[in-house]
Design an enzyme around this catalytic site. Structure first.
Site, PDB file in Angstrom:
ATOM      1  N   ASP A  60      46.480  30.157  42.610  1.00  0.00           N
ATOM      2  CA  ASP A  60      46.254  31.591  42.787  1.00  0.00           C
ATOM      3  C   ASP A  60      47.571  32.287  43.074  1.00  0.00           C
ATOM      4  O   ASP A  60      48.633  31.832  42.665  1.00  0.00           O
ATOM      5  CB  ASP A  60      45.245  31.803  43.928  1.00  0.00           C
ATOM      6  CG  ASP A  60      44.318  32.976  43.682  1.00  0.00           C
ATOM      7  OD1 ASP A  60      44.821  34.112  43.625  1.00  0.00           O
ATOM      8  OD2 ASP A  60      43.105  32.770  43.539  1.00  0.00           O
ATOM      9  N   HIS A  93      44.848  37.771  46.963  1.00  0.00           N
ATOM     10  CA  HIS A  93      43.726  37.118  46.282  1.00  0.00           C
ATOM     11  C   HIS A  93      43.566  35.657  46.691  1.00  0.00           C
ATOM     12  O   HIS A  93      42.470  35.192  46.997  1.00  0.00           O
ATOM     13  CB  HIS A  93      43.897  37.236  44.776  1.00  0.00           C
ATOM     14  CG  HIS A  93      42.684  36.869  43.986  1.00  0.00           C
ATOM     15  ND1 HIS A  93      42.493  35.612  43.468  1.00  0.00           N
ATOM     16  CD2 HIS A  93      41.597  37.587  43.634  1.00  0.00           C
ATOM     17  CE1 HIS A  93      41.329  35.570  42.826  1.00  0.00           C
ATOM     18  NE2 HIS A  93      40.775  36.757  42.911  1.00  0.00           N
ATOM     19  N   ASN A 183      34.693  38.930  35.283  1.00  0.00           N
ATOM     20  CA  ASN A 183      33.901  40.076  35.742  1.00  0.00           C
ATOM     21  C   ASN A 183      33.720  41.162  34.687  1.00  0.00           C
ATOM     22  O   ASN A 183      33.533  42.326  35.019  1.00  0.00           O
ATOM     23  CB  ASN A 183      34.550  40.713  36.978  1.00  0.00           C
ATOM     24  CG  ASN A 183      34.765  39.744  38.107  1.00  0.00           C
ATOM     25  OD1 ASN A 183      34.153  38.676  38.144  1.00  0.00           O
ATOM     26  ND2 ASN A 183      35.636  40.092  39.029  1.00  0.00           N
ATOM     27  N   SER A 245      35.304  35.463  41.287  1.00  0.00           N
ATOM     28  CA  SER A 245      36.338  34.741  42.036  1.00  0.00           C
ATOM     29  C   SER A 245      35.747  34.186  43.323  1.00  0.00           C
ATOM     30  O   SER A 245      35.933  33.018  43.675  1.00  0.00           O
ATOM     31  CB  SER A 245      37.503  35.672  42.385  1.00  0.00           C
ATOM     32  OG  SER A 245      38.316  35.929  41.282  1.00  0.00           O
TER      33      SER A 245
END
Length: 372
Positions: A60, A93, A183, A245
């Site tokens: 990430d 994130h 998404n 996520s």
């Protein structure tokens, strides 16, 4: 509050998250806002497994140290500058994902992760502009080499030869790769979620139904909560957001619990156990919206799950706990070898017994003839 996923292929699945202050009154109420803990019966699951001994690699934006991650955040690696230490995060994130997977909280306050006893290996890939498929592949290889048992990839990238090979190699090594579908609400599931050997995850809402913005398709295998998810943020704060996520991170935590409970299972068998015990939440049977259904952690830890077709090793129930085997026994022996090794001694034994009985009968008969 919706995670942004409209960037070019290869970019991170990042969030436009709401930052929540970390004052004492707010921190005390954080646990109450983790509605998915009750929905997934996490307290019941933690009575069975907390993920002890398992390392989860988080590929990430890095993972910043947070008070709720104290004690379980490893150094990791920064692929953006090709140097050790992935414990920096300017976007937040990766820190969000780490809290969902292995947040330890502080007593009854702070974020409680799905696998609070697991370790987090932060693998920083860079910012959204340079986190491409080949970097993800390098990070997966690094995670496998550094003994991670689960890899969380809450990101959406394009397929590449290196990425597909990395996922395949990780699977063969017994490492579960978990990926977020995306998404966009369309049918273009991203990679590595769509890769063969990975566990592709979509999102459900608070009613356990498919979230409208969750990308779906034939490669999707399971869904997990992904709406109004609160987790760890930067500077010891908390964030709330929606997206696959978060769902993938929750499933990564579940995979860590299952791995800790059943250390002898292959990666495919762990994925099978998680999907086979999911709660059907749509069209009866498998569907493209949520695959086999919504995650049920307790059932994944306790159910008697038949082995995969063609597998010679069963996926035992929670009542069957075997000690962790040596690394060389991670892959089950082929059925033909098992049959050959198991039946030959039995046949020889039967023959020996028959010969002994025949000899004894003959001996007795001879003795009787001599006595007459």
């Amino acid at each position: 509050m919706r995670r942004a996923l409209h960037a070019a292929a290869g970019a991170l699945v990042l969030a436009a998250a709401v930052v929540i202050p970390s004052g004492r009154a707010m921190a005390d109420g954080i646990r109450d806002q983790q509605w998915y803990l009750k929905a997934l019966k996490v307290s019941e699951a933690h009575a069975i497994s907390t993920g002890s001994g398992v390392t989860v690699a988080v590929i990430d934006s890095g993972v910043a140290p947070h008070q709720d991650l104290k004690g379980n955040l490893l150094a990791g690696y920064n692929f953006a500058i090709a140097k050790p230490d992935g414990r920096t995060d300017t976007e937040g994130h990766g820190t969000n994902m780490a809290g969902l997977i292995a947040g330890r909280g502080r007593g009854s306050t702070g974020i409680l992760g799905i696998a609070p006893s697991a370790k987090i290996l932060p693998l920083k890939g860079g910012n959204r502009d340079n986190f491409d498929s080949d970097i993800i592949a390098e990070a997966i290889d690094y995670a496998v080499a550094h003994k991670a048992q689960v890899i969380n990839a809450s990101l959406k990238a394009a397929p590449s030869i290196k990425l597909l090979k990395a996922v395949k190699d990780a699977n063969a090594a017994g490492v579960v790769v978990v990926g977020a579908s995306g998404n966009d609400g369309d049918t273009l599931v991203g990679y590595p979620a769509a890769a063969s050997g990975a566990l592709g995850v979509g999102a459900t809402d608070k009613n356990g139904k498919h979230w409208a913005d969750s990308t779906h398709g034939p490669t999707l295998q399971i869904c997990a909560p992904g709406v109004d998810i609160i987790t760890t943020g930067l500077r010891n704060k908390y964030t709330e957001a929606d997206g696959t996520s978060d769902s993938a991170a929750i499933v990564s935590g579940a995979a860590a619990l299952v791995r800790a409970k059943f250390p002898q299972l292959s990666a495919d068998e762990i994925i099978h156990r998680i999907t086979a015990t999911a709660d059907d939440n749509g069209t009866p049977g498998r569907d493209d919206n949520c695959g086999f259904g919504e995650l049920n952690i307790v059932k994944a830890l306790t159910a008697d799950v038949p082995p995969l077709s063609g597998s010679s090793s069963a996926s035992p129930s929670a009542s069957t706990v075997a000690p962790a085997p040596a690394a060389s026994t991670d892959v089950a022996a082929p059925p033909s070898a098992e049959k050959k090794g198991g039946s030959a001694p039995l046949i020889v034994g039967v023959v020996v017994v028959v010969l002994l009985v025949a000899g004894l009968v003959g001996f007795v008969a001879v003795r009787r003839q001599r006595r007459v």
